[in-house]
Motif scaffolding. Structure first.
Motif, PDB file in Angstrom:
ATOM      1  N   THR A  19       0.827  -1.208   0.000  1.00  8.23           N
ATOM      2  CA  THR A  19       0.000   0.000   0.000  1.00  8.23           C
ATOM      3  C   THR A  19       0.858   1.254   0.000  1.00  8.23           C
ATOM      4  O   THR A  19       0.614   2.185  -0.780  1.00  8.23           O
ATOM      5  CB  THR A  19      -0.949   0.004   1.214  1.00  8.23           C
ATOM      6  OG1 THR A  19      -1.781  -1.154   1.136  1.00  8.23           O
ATOM      7  CG2 THR A  19      -1.809   1.255   1.242  1.00  8.23           C
ATOM      8  N   THR A  20       1.871   1.294   0.855  1.00  8.90           N
ATOM      9  CA  THR A  20       2.734   2.480   0.887  1.00  8.90           C
ATOM     10  C   THR A  20       3.567   2.583  -0.388  1.00  8.90           C
ATOM     11  O   THR A  20       3.847   3.689  -0.852  1.00  8.90           O
ATOM     12  CB  THR A  20       3.639   2.514   2.129  1.00  8.90           C
ATOM     13  OG1 THR A  20       4.438   1.321   2.177  1.00  8.90           O
ATOM     14  CG2 THR A  20       2.820   2.651   3.400  1.00  8.90           C
ATOM     15  N   LEU A  21       3.945   1.447  -0.984  1.00  9.43           N
ATOM     16  CA  LEU A  21       4.662   1.474  -2.257  1.00  9.43           C
ATOM     17  C   LEU A  21       3.787   2.091  -3.346  1.00  9.43           C
ATOM     18  O   LEU A  21       4.233   2.954  -4.101  1.00  9.43           O
ATOM     19  CB  LEU A  21       5.099   0.062  -2.659  1.00  9.43           C
ATOM     20  CG  LEU A  21       5.756  -0.080  -4.034  1.00  9.43           C
ATOM     21  CD1 LEU A  21       7.011   0.779  -4.140  1.00  9.43           C
ATOM     22  CD2 LEU A  21       6.077  -1.550  -4.314  1.00  9.43           C
ATOM     23  N   ILE A  22       2.528   1.684  -3.404  1.00 11.87           N
ATOM     24  CA  ILE A  22       1.601   2.229  -4.409  1.00 11.87           C
ATOM     25  C   ILE A  22       1.412   3.722  -4.195  1.00 11.87           C
ATOM     26  O   ILE A  22       1.454   4.506  -5.155  1.00 11.87           O
ATOM     27  CB  ILE A  22       0.257   1.477  -4.369  1.00 11.87           C
ATOM     28  CG1 ILE A  22       0.448   0.054  -4.896  1.00 11.87           C
ATOM     29  CG2 ILE A  22      -0.818   2.227  -5.149  1.00 11.87           C
ATOM     30  CD1 ILE A  22      -0.719  -0.875  -4.638  1.00 11.87           C
ATOM     31  N   ASN A  23       1.229   4.149  -2.950  1.00 11.12           N
ATOM     32  CA  ASN A  23       1.063   5.576  -2.658  1.00 11.12           C
ATOM     33  C   ASN A  23       2.304   6.369  -3.051  1.00 11.12           C
ATOM     34  O   ASN A  23       2.201   7.466  -3.606  1.00 11.12           O
ATOM     35  CB  ASN A  23       0.721   5.794  -1.192  1.00 11.12           C
ATOM     36  CG  ASN A  23      -0.667   5.307  -0.846  1.00 11.12           C
ATOM     37  OD1 ASN A  23      -1.530   5.198  -1.718  1.00 11.12           O
ATOM     38  ND2 ASN A  23      -0.889   4.988   0.406  1.00 11.12           N
ATOM     39  N   GLU A  24       3.483   5.815  -2.777  1.00 15.28           N
ATOM     40  CA  GLU A  24       4.728   6.485  -3.137  1.00 15.28           C
ATOM     41  C   GLU A  24       4.913   6.540  -4.652  1.00 15.28           C
ATOM     42  O   GLU A  24       5.416   7.523  -5.186  1.00 15.28           O
ATOM     43  CB  GLU A  24       5.938   5.804  -2.486  1.00 15.28           C
ATOM     44  CG  GLU A  24       6.207   6.272  -1.080  1.00 15.28           C
ATOM     45  CD  GLU A  24       6.516   7.770  -1.024  1.00 15.28           C
ATOM     46  OE1 GLU A  24       7.428   8.250  -1.742  1.00 15.28           O
ATOM     47  OE2 GLU A  24       5.855   8.480  -0.266  1.00 15.28           O
ATOM     48  N   MET A  25       4.511   5.488  -5.351  1.00 10.59           N
ATOM     49  CA  MET A  25       4.603   5.495  -6.816  1.00 10.59           C
ATOM     50  C   MET A  25       3.723   6.610  -7.388  1.00 10.59           C
ATOM     51  O   MET A  25       4.148   7.354  -8.275  1.00 10.59           O
ATOM     52  CB  MET A  25       4.184   4.146  -7.397  1.00 10.59           C
ATOM     53  CG  MET A  25       5.123   2.996  -7.103  1.00 10.59           C
ATOM     54  SD  MET A  25       6.793   3.246  -7.717  1.00 10.59           S
ATOM     55  CE  MET A  25       6.493   3.478  -9.448  1.00 10.59           C
ATOM     56  N   LYS A  26       2.503   6.714  -6.890  1.00  6.71           N
ATOM     57  CA  LYS A  26       1.593   7.767  -7.359  1.00  6.71           C
ATOM     58  C   LYS A  26       2.180   9.149  -7.082  1.00  6.71           C
ATOM     59  O   LYS A  26       2.135  10.039  -7.935  1.00  6.71           O
ATOM     60  CB  LYS A  26       0.230   7.634  -6.679  1.00  6.71           C
ATOM     61  CG  LYS A  26      -0.556   6.424  -7.138  1.00  6.71           C
ATOM     62  CD  LYS A  26      -1.849   6.295  -6.347  1.00  6.71           C
ATOM     63  CE  LYS A  26      -2.648   5.071  -6.748  1.00  6.71           C
ATOM     64  NZ  LYS A  26      -3.860   4.915  -5.916  1.00  6.71           N
ATOM     65  N   ARG A  27       2.725   9.327  -5.891  1.00  9.30           N
ATOM     66  CA  ARG A  27       3.327  10.611  -5.525  1.00  9.30           C
ATOM     67  C   ARG A  27       4.549  10.892  -6.401  1.00  9.30           C
ATOM     68  O   ARG A  27       4.727  12.000  -6.908  1.00  9.30           O
ATOM     69  CB  ARG A  27       3.724  10.612  -4.041  1.00  9.30           C
ATOM     70  CG  ARG A  27       4.153  11.988  -3.521  1.00  9.30           C
ATOM     71  CD  ARG A  27       4.865  11.888  -2.193  1.00  9.30           C
ATOM     72  NE  ARG A  27       6.078  11.101  -2.278  1.00  9.30           N
ATOM     73  CZ  ARG A  27       7.208  11.507  -2.875  1.00  9.30           C
ATOM     74  NH1 ARG A  27       7.275  12.684  -3.444  1.00  9.30           N
ATOM     75  NH2 ARG A  27       8.270  10.733  -2.899  1.00  9.30           N
ATOM     76  N   ALA A  28       5.378   9.879  -6.614  1.00  4.59           N
ATOM     77  CA  ALA A  28       6.610  10.049  -7.386  1.00  4.59           C
ATOM     78  C   ALA A  28       6.318  10.457  -8.830  1.00  4.59           C
ATOM     79  O   ALA A  28       7.000  11.326  -9.388  1.00  4.59           O
ATOM     80  CB  ALA A  28       7.439   8.768  -7.348  1.00  4.59           C
ATOM     81  N   VAL A  29       5.306   9.859  -9.433  1.00  4.94           N
ATOM     82  CA  VAL A  29       4.963  10.199 -10.815  1.00  4.94           C
ATOM     83  C   VAL A  29       4.519  11.659 -10.901  1.00  4.94           C
ATOM     84  O   VAL A  29       4.875  12.368 -11.845  1.00  4.94           O
ATOM     85  CB  VAL A  29       3.894   9.234 -11.368  1.00  4.94           C
ATOM     86  CG1 VAL A  29       3.305   9.742 -12.666  1.00  4.94           C
ATOM     87  CG2 VAL A  29       4.487   7.851 -11.563  1.00  4.94           C
ATOM     88  N   ARG A  30       3.775  12.114  -9.904  1.00  5.81           N
ATOM     89  CA  ARG A  30       3.351  13.528  -9.903  1.00  5.81           C
ATOM     90  C   ARG A  30       4.541  14.470  -9.723  1.00  5.81           C
ATOM     91  O   ARG A  30       4.492  15.616 -10.136  1.00  5.81           O
ATOM     92  CB  ARG A  30       2.322  13.771  -8.803  1.00  5.81           C
ATOM     93  CG  ARG A  30       0.952  13.190  -9.087  1.00  5.81           C
ATOM     94  CD  ARG A  30      -0.098  13.669  -8.115  1.00  5.81           C
ATOM     95  NE  ARG A  30       0.237  13.440  -6.727  1.00  5.81           N
ATOM     96  CZ  ARG A  30      -0.092  12.359  -6.007  1.00  5.81           C
ATOM     97  NH1 ARG A  30      -0.793  11.388  -6.568  1.00  5.81           N
ATOM     98  NH2 ARG A  30       0.264  12.252  -4.752  1.00  5.81           N
ATOM     99  N   LYS A  31       5.626  13.998  -9.098  1.00  5.59           N
ATOM    100  CA  LYS A  31       6.790  14.833  -8.811  1.00  5.59           C
ATOM    101  C   LYS A  31       7.822  14.850  -9.943  1.00  5.59           C
ATOM    102  O   LYS A  31       8.748  15.649  -9.901  1.00  5.59           O
ATOM    103  CB  LYS A  31       7.482  14.346  -7.539  1.00  5.59           C
ATOM    104  CG  LYS A  31       6.639  14.421  -6.279  1.00  5.59           C
ATOM    105  CD  LYS A  31       6.439  15.825  -5.824  1.00  5.59           C
ATOM    106  CE  LYS A  31       7.636  16.267  -5.033  1.00  5.59           C
ATOM    107  NZ  LYS A  31       7.528  17.606  -4.518  1.00  5.59           N
ATOM    108  N   VAL A  32       7.673  13.987 -10.925  1.00  5.74           N
ATOM    109  CA  VAL A  32       8.632  13.970 -12.034  1.00  5.74           C
ATOM    110  C   VAL A  32       8.582  15.319 -12.741  1.00  5.74           C
ATOM    111  O   VAL A  32       7.515  15.808 -13.115  1.00  5.74           O
ATOM    112  CB  VAL A  32       8.334  12.820 -13.016  1.00  5.74           C
ATOM    113  CG1 VAL A  32       9.189  12.938 -14.272  1.00  5.74           C
ATOM    114  CG2 VAL A  32       8.567  11.476 -12.352  1.00  5.74           C
ATOM    115  N   SER A  33       9.730  15.894 -12.908  1.00  5.65           N
ATOM    116  CA  SER A  33       9.843  17.219 -13.534  1.00  5.65           C
ATOM    117  C   SER A  33       9.393  17.167 -14.996  1.00  5.65           C
ATOM    118  O   SER A  33       9.830  16.306 -15.757  1.00  5.65           O
ATOM    119  CB  SER A  33      11.299  17.682 -13.461  1.00  5.65           C
ATOM    120  OG  SER A  33      11.532  18.742 -14.347  1.00  5.65           O
TER     121      SER A  33
END
Length: 190
Positions: A149-163
């Motif tokens: 669950t935390t991996l999925i949440n971090e993946m979603k957050r990381a994609v939004r943070k990609v420059s």
């Protein structure tokens, strides 16, 4: 594929140190679970952004699952973003090159590069492979990843943070990479 132990490639991630303690201090010693929890992620890029994520929490992706869960997302994203004038490019993994996947793409996409007109192993021509996946992996707060669950949440957050600059530059280099690849007659770029 991402797992809760983070990104580690024993072929490429080397730490030079005088002893084990120095290697550990520099992040060189990593413990991996025998069977870490994993998720598979799909998304697309274009020079101005990224598509929605498709996250596979369980199992693997065969051609049926690819057709049902990924291709409709790609089609909707493409139409919403580009209208009727765009080309879908995919790599050579088995679900992509399966005859049913190829037929679906031929029938639904305004234009797509079929398996016979694209190199089956072309990481030098895929912005996700030569740039974006690494960018996402560096945006994930791996210390916060303790479960699927935390991996999925971090993946979603990381994609939004990609420059968006990184996405633009990686896509912009595609034409030059294609030219360079033709110059080296299909060998890997250095």
């Amino acid at each position: 594929m991402f797992d809760i132990d983070g990104i580690y490639n024993s072929q490429n991630d080397l730490i030079w140190a005088v002893n084990l303690l120095a290697a550990d201090t520099n992040g060189g010693i990593r413990q991996k679970r025998k069977f870490p929890q994993k998720v598979m992620v799909w998304f697309a890029v274009w020079s101005k952004g990224v598509s929605p994520l498709v996250i596979f929490e369980d199992g693997t992706v065969d051609h049926d699952r690819y057709i049902k869960e990924v291709l409709p997302v790609a089609l909707k994203f493409g139409h919403d973003t580009f209208g009727a004038d765009w080309t879908f490019q995919q790599d050579g993994v088995k679900p992509h090159i399966h005859v049913k996947s190829q037929e679906w793409c031929e029938k639904h996409f305004p234009c797509f590069i079929d398996k016979d007109h694209w190199s089956p192993s072309s990481p030098d021509l895929n912005p996700l492979d030569y740039c974006i996946w690494d960018e996402i992996a560096h945006q994930v707060h791996w210390d916060a990843v303790t479960s699927k669950t935390t991996l999925i949440n971090e993946m979603k957050r990381a994609v939004r943070k990609v420059s968006l600059d990184v996405v633009f530059e990686s896509c912009s280099s595609w034409t030059n990479r294609l030219y360079r690849l033709s110059q080296v007659k299909g060998n890997y770029l250095r």
